[in-house]
Motif scaffolding. Structure first.
Motif, PDB file in Angstrom:
ATOM      1  N   LEU A 159      -8.195  31.182  18.513  1.00 46.59           N
ATOM      2  CA  LEU A 159      -9.433  31.616  19.035  1.00 46.59           C
ATOM      3  C   LEU A 159     -10.181  32.946  18.765  1.00 46.59           C
ATOM      4  N   ILE A 160      -9.443  33.716  18.939  1.00 46.05           N
ATOM      5  CA  ILE A 160     -10.139  34.589  18.463  1.00 46.05           C
ATOM      6  C   ILE A 160      -9.791  35.040  17.510  1.00 46.05           C
ATOM      7  N   LEU A 216     -11.295  33.178  15.116  1.00 45.06           N
ATOM      8  CA  LEU A 216     -12.335  32.728  14.940  1.00 45.06           C
ATOM      9  C   LEU A 216     -13.701  32.898  15.518  1.00 45.06           C
ATOM     10  N   MET A 217     -13.460  33.865  16.518  1.00 43.34           N
ATOM     11  CA  MET A 217     -14.391  34.197  17.116  1.00 43.34           C
ATOM     12  C   MET A 217     -14.348  36.135  16.247  1.00 43.34           C
ATOM     13  N   VAL A 218     -13.083  36.326  15.646  1.00 43.21           N
ATOM     14  CA  VAL A 218     -13.855  37.656  15.138  1.00 43.21           C
ATOM     15  C   VAL A 218     -14.341  37.016  13.888  1.00 43.21           C
ATOM     16  N   THR A 220     -16.247  34.266  13.327  1.00 41.24           N
ATOM     17  CA  THR A 220     -17.641  33.941  13.670  1.00 41.24           C
ATOM     18  C   THR A 220     -19.252  35.640  13.569  1.00 41.24           C
ATOM     19  N   LEU A 221     -18.141  36.480  14.341  1.00 45.16           N
ATOM     20  CA  LEU A 221     -19.157  37.198  14.580  1.00 45.16           C
ATOM     21  C   LEU A 221     -19.597  38.281  13.505  1.00 45.16           C
ATOM     22  N   SER A 222     -18.621  38.362  12.548  1.00 43.18           N
ATOM     23  CA  SER A 222     -17.939  38.524  10.774  1.00 43.18           C
ATOM     24  C   SER A 222     -19.607  38.075  10.694  1.00 43.18           C
ATOM     25  N   GLN A 225     -22.241  36.508  11.114  1.00 50.82           N
ATOM     26  CA  GLN A 225     -22.845  36.700  11.808  1.00 50.82           C
ATOM     27  C   GLN A 225     -23.529  37.800  11.132  1.00 50.82           C
TER      28      GLN A 225
END
Length: 134
Positions: A51-52, A54-56, A58-60, A62
Motif C-alpha cells: 500500500l505504501i 502504491l501510494m508513492v 500514484t503521487l509520482s 500525478q
C-alpha cells in the motif's frame, strides 16, 4: 440482633484443573497455529508495504502529469518569443488552451526578462516549478 447469612465458601479448585504450581493449564500452541500466525503477520506486513508503494507510485504519476503540463505551458509561452524588456504574470489557461491536470489547483506563468517560469500548485500545497531560460 440481626441474623446475617454468611456466603458459602467456594470449593477449592480440583487437582485436575490446576497445573504445575497451582496454575490452570494454558492452551498449548501447536506448530500449525504458530505457522498460521506467522503467515498472517507476514501477509499484513507485505500488504502494508504494498500500500505504501502504491501510494508513492500514484503521487509520482500525478507529479509527472503536472510537470509535463508545466513543460507544455512553458513551451507555448516561449513560442511567442517574449521580449526581454517585459515582465508579466498570467494564468496557464491563457497560454495553453488545455485544462489543468487532475489534482492541480492553480497554475501561473511568470515572464521576467525573457525567462519563463511556470508554477503549478497541487493538492497538499505542493508546488512544481518549471523554468525555461531566454
Amino acid at each position: 440482633m440481626s441474623k446475617r447469612r454468611r456466603p458459602a465458601p467456594s470449593p477449592p479448585p480440583s487437582p485436575a484443573a490446576a497445573g504445575p504450581a497451582g496454575r490452570r493449564d494454558l492452551r498449548e500452541v501447536t506448530p500449525e497455529m504458530r505457522a498460521r500466525t506467522q503467515r498472517t503477520f507476514v501477509a499484513i506486513l507485505v500488504g502494508f508495504f504494498a500500500l505504501i508503494g502504491l501510494m508513492v507510485a500514484t503521487l509520482s504519476w500525478q507529479g509527472r502529469a503536472v510537470r509535463d503540463y508545466a513543460v507544455r505551458v512553458a513551451g507555448a509561452v516561449q513560442a511567442t518569443q517574449p521580449s526581454p524588456q517585459l515582465s508579466y504574470t498570467q494564468p496557464c489557461t491563457q497560454a495553453l488552451s488545455e485544462p489543468l491536470p487532475r489534482g492541480a489547483e492553480a497554475c501561473t506563468v511568470t515572464v521576467e526578462g525573457g525567462r519563463v517560469t511556470v508554477t503549478v500548485t497541487v493538492q497538499g500545497e505542493r508546488q512544481y516549478r518549471v523554468t525555461r531560460p531566454e
